[in-house]
Structure formats: C-alpha cells, structure tokens
Design a protein around this motif. Sequence first.
Motif, PDB file in Angstrom:
ATOM      1  N   VAL A   2     -50.413 -11.630  47.518  1.00 21.36           N
ATOM      2  CA  VAL A   2     -49.107 -11.342  48.120  1.00 21.36           C
ATOM      3  C   VAL A   2     -48.371 -10.282  47.302  1.00 21.36           C
ATOM      4  CG1 VAL A   2     -46.819 -12.312  48.576  1.00 21.36           C
ATOM      5  CG2 VAL A   2     -48.873 -13.582  49.219  1.00 21.36           C
ATOM      6  N   ASP A   3     -47.803  -9.288  48.026  1.00 24.23           N
ATOM      7  CA  ASP A   3     -46.910  -8.313  47.414  1.00 24.23           C
ATOM      8  C   ASP A   3     -45.477  -8.668  47.790  1.00 24.23           C
ATOM      9  OD1 ASP A   3     -49.086  -6.981  46.438  1.00 24.23           O
ATOM     10  OD2 ASP A   3     -49.006  -5.324  47.867  1.00 24.23           O
ATOM     11  N   VAL A  41     -41.259 -12.123  55.253  1.00 27.39           N
ATOM     12  CA  VAL A  41     -42.690 -11.911  55.490  1.00 27.39           C
ATOM     13  C   VAL A  41     -43.186 -10.847  54.517  1.00 27.39           C
ATOM     14  CG1 VAL A  41     -44.446 -11.212  57.153  1.00 27.39           C
ATOM     15  CG2 VAL A  41     -42.435 -12.502  57.922  1.00 27.39           C
ATOM     16  N   PRO A  42     -44.150 -11.173  53.652  1.00 26.07           N
ATOM     17  CA  PRO A  42     -44.638 -10.186  52.675  1.00 26.07           C
ATOM     18  C   PRO A  42     -45.252  -8.962  53.356  1.00 26.07           C
ATOM     19  CG  PRO A  42     -45.432 -12.400  52.156  1.00 26.07           C
ATOM     20  CD  PRO A  42     -44.843 -12.466  53.522  1.00 26.07           C
ATOM     21  N   GLU A  43     -45.086  -7.814  52.713  1.00 24.26           N
ATOM     22  CA  GLU A  43     -45.680  -6.578  53.227  1.00 24.26           C
ATOM     23  C   GLU A  43     -47.199  -6.655  53.190  1.00 24.26           C
ATOM     24  OE1 GLU A  43     -44.205  -3.899  54.534  1.00 24.26           O
ATOM     25  OE2 GLU A  43     -42.261  -4.885  54.387  1.00 24.26           O
ATOM     26  N   HIS A  44     -47.723  -7.397  52.236  1.00 30.99           N
ATOM     27  CA  HIS A  44     -49.175  -7.499  52.089  1.00 30.99           C
ATOM     28  C   HIS A  44     -49.512  -8.895  51.590  1.00 30.99           C
ATOM     29  CE1 HIS A  44     -53.105  -7.044  50.007  1.00 30.99           C
ATOM     30  NE2 HIS A  44     -53.361  -6.235  51.016  1.00 30.99           N
ATOM     31  N   THR A 103     -41.218  -2.751  44.545  1.00 31.46           N
ATOM     32  CA  THR A 103     -42.192  -3.813  44.303  1.00 31.46           C
ATOM     33  C   THR A 103     -41.699  -4.723  43.188  1.00 31.46           C
ATOM     34  OG1 THR A 103     -44.038  -2.415  44.985  1.00 31.46           O
ATOM     35  CG2 THR A 103     -44.565  -4.341  43.650  1.00 31.46           C
ATOM     36  N   LEU A 104     -41.610  -6.016  43.492  1.00 32.47           N
ATOM     37  CA  LEU A 104     -41.198  -7.008  42.502  1.00 32.47           C
ATOM     38  C   LEU A 104     -42.398  -7.668  41.843  1.00 32.47           C
ATOM     39  CD1 LEU A 104     -38.367  -8.665  44.620  1.00 32.47           C
ATOM     40  CD2 LEU A 104     -38.110  -6.914  42.859  1.00 32.47           C
ATOM     41  N   ALA A 105     -43.417  -7.951  42.648  1.00 32.47           N
ATOM     42  CA  ALA A 105     -44.661  -8.524  42.126  1.00 32.47           C
ATOM     43  C   ALA A 105     -45.781  -8.138  43.068  1.00 32.47           C
ATOM     44  CB  ALA A 105     -44.557 -10.039  42.008  1.00 32.47           C
TER      45      ALA A 105
END
Length: 650
Positions: free
Chosen positions: A328-329, A373-376, A336-338
């Motif tokens: 998860v991104d 919803v995560p981008e990735h 970007t946080l993580a």
Amino acid sequence: MPVLSAKNLSKAFGPRVLFDDVTLTIVRGEKVGLLGLNGSGKSTLLKLLAGLEPADKGTIERRRDSTILYLSQEPELDPDKTPLDIVLAGLGEWREASVRHAELSARIEGEGATDALLEEQAKVGERIEQLGGWDRGHVAEDMLGRLGVRDVHRPVGTMSGGERRRVALAGILVAQPTLAILDEPTNHLDADTIEWLEMYLADEYPGAVFLVTHDRYVLDAICDRTIELDRGRVFAYEGGYAEYLDAKAERIGREEKAEDTRLNLLRRETAWLRRGAKARSTKQKARIQRAMALAKDKPPPAYASLELGAFAKAAPKLGGTILDLEDVDLEIAGRTLAAGLTLRLVHGDRIGVVGPNGAGKTTLLRAITGDLVPEHGTVTRGTKTKLSHFDQARAALKDDWSIVENVAEREGADKNGAGVVIIGDETIEMRTYLEQFLFERDKQRQKVGSLSGGERARVALAKVLAGGSNLLLLDEPTNDLDTATLAALEELLTSWPGVLVVVSHDRWFLDRVATAVLAFEDERAILYPGNYSQYRSLKAEADAARKKGASEAKAQTKSGGSKASTPPPKPAVKALSFAEKKELDGLLERVDEGETQVAALEARLADPDLYAKSPADAAMVAEDLAAAKAEVAKLIARWEGLEARRDAKK
C-alpha cells in the motif's frame, strides 16, 4: 522562596463542589505535577492559580516580581498573527527594545546620525544585551521548530487546534516566566517531541512549572512533587509518578485501616447500648455521647474507578483473515507518506503506530476504515472482522445530544428508554453501562458539548466499546484521559481477545499495551517487534549500523579501492540441515508458548493490587515481561530466517 501560595481555596458550580479548603505553595524553580480524575477540577484549579477565574473562598498570593503564564487546552490566539509574531510578543521588553532599536537605526540611516539618536541607540542596544542578547529572535524560531511548527510565517487562524497549542507552548517556553502553568502540554505532540520537552523542562527551563499531564514518563522525569486532587481534597507526595503510586497506596491503606477501626468501635459501642446500660454515671454518659458521635461520622468517599473487566471477553471471534495491507502507498495531496506498506494482522496483535505529526499515522487508519482508497496496493478486511474507530477529534460525538443519546446512537434515548448494551453473553441496561464509565445517572442527560475533554473521551470510549467490535482502531486515545482511566484502559486492552491498532504518543501506554510498533520514518513504515522501549532500542541499533556502513563506504571510496564499485557476490543460500528442519517444525509451538507467557505477565502487571502490595515485585514482573517479549521476537526472527532459507531452496 514561594512564587505562589494558595490558602483555603474552594470552588463550586451550583450544588456541585469541585474542591474545598485547598492549600498549596509553589516555590521558585520547582516542578510540580497535578493528578486527578477527569472532572475533579484540575483545569479549574489551574485557572484560579493563573488569575483567570475567581475562587469562591480563599486567597492566592503571588510574588510581586514574578511572572505567571498559563497554557490552556484551547489557547486563544490572534488569528491574523503568525507563530513567530506571537512567540516574539511573549518576550515583552526584549521585543519592544528590538523594535525601538530598528526604528532608531532607520532614522540614523535616513536622517543622519545625531548625538541624541546615537546615545539612545547605544542605551537600547545595551538593554537588549541585558535581556538575553540579539539572538533571542533565533531562539523563538528554534523553539517553534523543536515543537514541530515549521511554517512560522503562516497565520495561526489557518492552523489546527494542535498546531495552535504548540505555538502557545513555544511562546511560554521562550518567555521563561517565573511560573509556567501548563494544562496537558504533551497533547498533540509526537513521542520524539515529548522526549525533548521532558528533557528541556527537567534540565534547562529555569522557572517553576505546575502542570497537568497524563504522560507518566514526563511526571517521573521532571517532577519534584506530585499533587493529587482527590474527592475535593489535595494530597501532596514527594517525587514523580512512581513515588506517587507507592505513597498513595500507603495512604489508601491507612484510610481503610482507620475506617475499619471506626466501624469496629461503633459496633462495640452499639452492642453496649443495646444491652440496656444505664446512663446514670458521668462516665457512662460520655460513652453514650462517643457512640453517637461515631455513628454520625461519615466514612471517606468511595474511590471512583472505571470497571472495564467485563469487556475482556467481549470481542466476537475473528476469522482466518483479519486485516491485510498489501504493498500500500499512502499519499496526501500528491505527497507520499509511506510507500509499499505490507502488514498482516494476526490473533493477539496490538500494533502501536508512531511517527512525527503529519507522517501518515491518521491516514493509515483512514485507509483501514475505507475512508481513503490508496493510490496503489490493496486493503483487505476479513469477513468476520468488525471494526470500531476511536478518532482523535471525537468527531462521532454530537455536542447537542446527551451522553445517553450519543452512546445509544439515538436522539431522545434519555427520555424514551435508553436501551441495552450486549457485552459478550451479558446484556446490560444502558444507564448501568454508563455508570461503569463514571457517569452517574443524574449526569447522563448532560449535553456532550458541555463536558470536559476527559469526559468527552470517556463518552467516545463507551460508544466504541458498545459496538461489539473485534478490531479496534484508536487514534490518540490517551489525550485528556486521567491516569486512573488510562490504567483501566491498559488493563482492558492487554487482556482483550480482539486485535488493536493504536496511534499514540504516550510511551508508557505503548510500553504496557503494544506487542509491535509500526514506525513512520522517511516515507516508509517499518514494523518493529515488542513495545515502545524495545522499538527505541532496535531503532537505535539500526541507525548505528547504517551510520557505520555509510562511514565505511565513504572511507573505502576515498581510498580509491576497486571494491567500492564492485558489489560483493550474493552468498549462496545454504540448505537446511536435519537439525534445523526439526527446529523449524517446533518453532511456532515455542512462539505460542512464549506469547502465552507474555500474556500471563501482562495480565499480572495490569493488576492494580501488584503495585499496591508489592512495588518491588512489579518492577521484577516488568523485567520478566521485557525478557519474555524479547525471547518471542527472537524466536519469530529465527522462524522467519529458517523459513526463508527453506523457501529459497524449493
């Protein structure tokens, strides 16, 4: 030398008496902590001492040459001012002198130098030196940076409540008043910043400090004395939180013994009277009067404490899949946080989440709840997973609803039947349920908007636990809670059968509760086994190893060696020996045994009787628990290493 002396203070709101006959003194340079249950009057007492509210009775004497500044839980700041303006304004005379010196310099440059202007400029410059020198402005910027305020030129009206509190705290620390009165100064600070503040107040701050805080490590580190506001009275103890626990246990024991003595004597005297003793002699009359006086004496008020033990077996059963995050991104506004976060929760997990403010901790919880919803990557919740979310802002509470209405999630519940709460196999009437959270029946109809921060937190906690979840997401649950409530919550969570993800800056809380720590570091989220103290130790070792590796690589590059440009060959993966295969087969069973031992030690450490009866044993149990957790982490690491080698050879 006393900075402030209060004598016989009393304060009531309507028929409710917060405290009566409170007397205390704070001397120059000492650090004093104030403890008490939520709603006991701690914040009110601070306001009285700061001169912001009048006492109903009593007097407060403040030394004439002293300055007293107060940090409220919701400071009022000029929304058009910047953080730097506000902090510099707190420097008072230094600020005025700096402004005047700048004006004189401009006049000299524009009008030319005159003896009068040069003489005044020199005097003002000398005064600035006496007040701390020309670098005080840089001190203000540095203090704001230390407390996590990066944009010092942004109007505070555009900042969050937590940021405004940090600005107000910076202003007090830079001004260095004779007495700083601080109401929950660690709220909205991350753990690293709290550690810095703790050391600064203990070692560098020259003035006296009187603070309310739930951070027990801060109390232990800085306090010369601890004062407790308990059932309307004040009790003083030497030392920090650990000494307070020991001394309070002794005091409670003395009170209970005195009450037992009174009751036994009352029983004997009552029995004598019932035998029909004649009251003719002076001695007999005195005995009758003594018996009547004993009967009129009131016992000490009962201690109020949260009763959360019923929740220890209340979570619904979990399925095989609880919560999986796969690659998860986490991003906010394109930042970007993580990146690449993979996390699989299993039975018994209690994950503490730490990191600087804005690093992505709350964003992680939003991704788990589905609000983001995560981008990735993917977030998968099990079919049997039932989630409850305790948010930092307590946004789920409706201020214009009563306590009963909020927990029952139904308007009019306090008039039309409050309903019931199902805890495991037990059904509890709603009003009885709320009494377990220290809300008496006459208070349960009170509007939530009129409650203190700690009382709001208890309402939110009651609402979350009534939901019957098996996955709890807690975002800064310790904010505003008193130490007694925190101890009850810790006891619940260490024996609760569900799974927990908790964002917290409270190091004591994470040391008691967490089985692993997820740390946000430089756009990564790294999972460390063990509690907060183990995380700090492991992180320090990892940082030292990275620095050593970087230093060796730099030295090798400078020497011109060819090895710097040629990566070493990958070592061949060695097949498992027969003994290692046998060891691998039994490792998970050993992990289970170790986790059972950890759970037993945690349960023992959560027992309040342990601290009351034998503080020395409590320290030994804590050491055993740390050793047991370290052994489990070692076994898990060994299992992962052997498993990886077996998979690599397939």
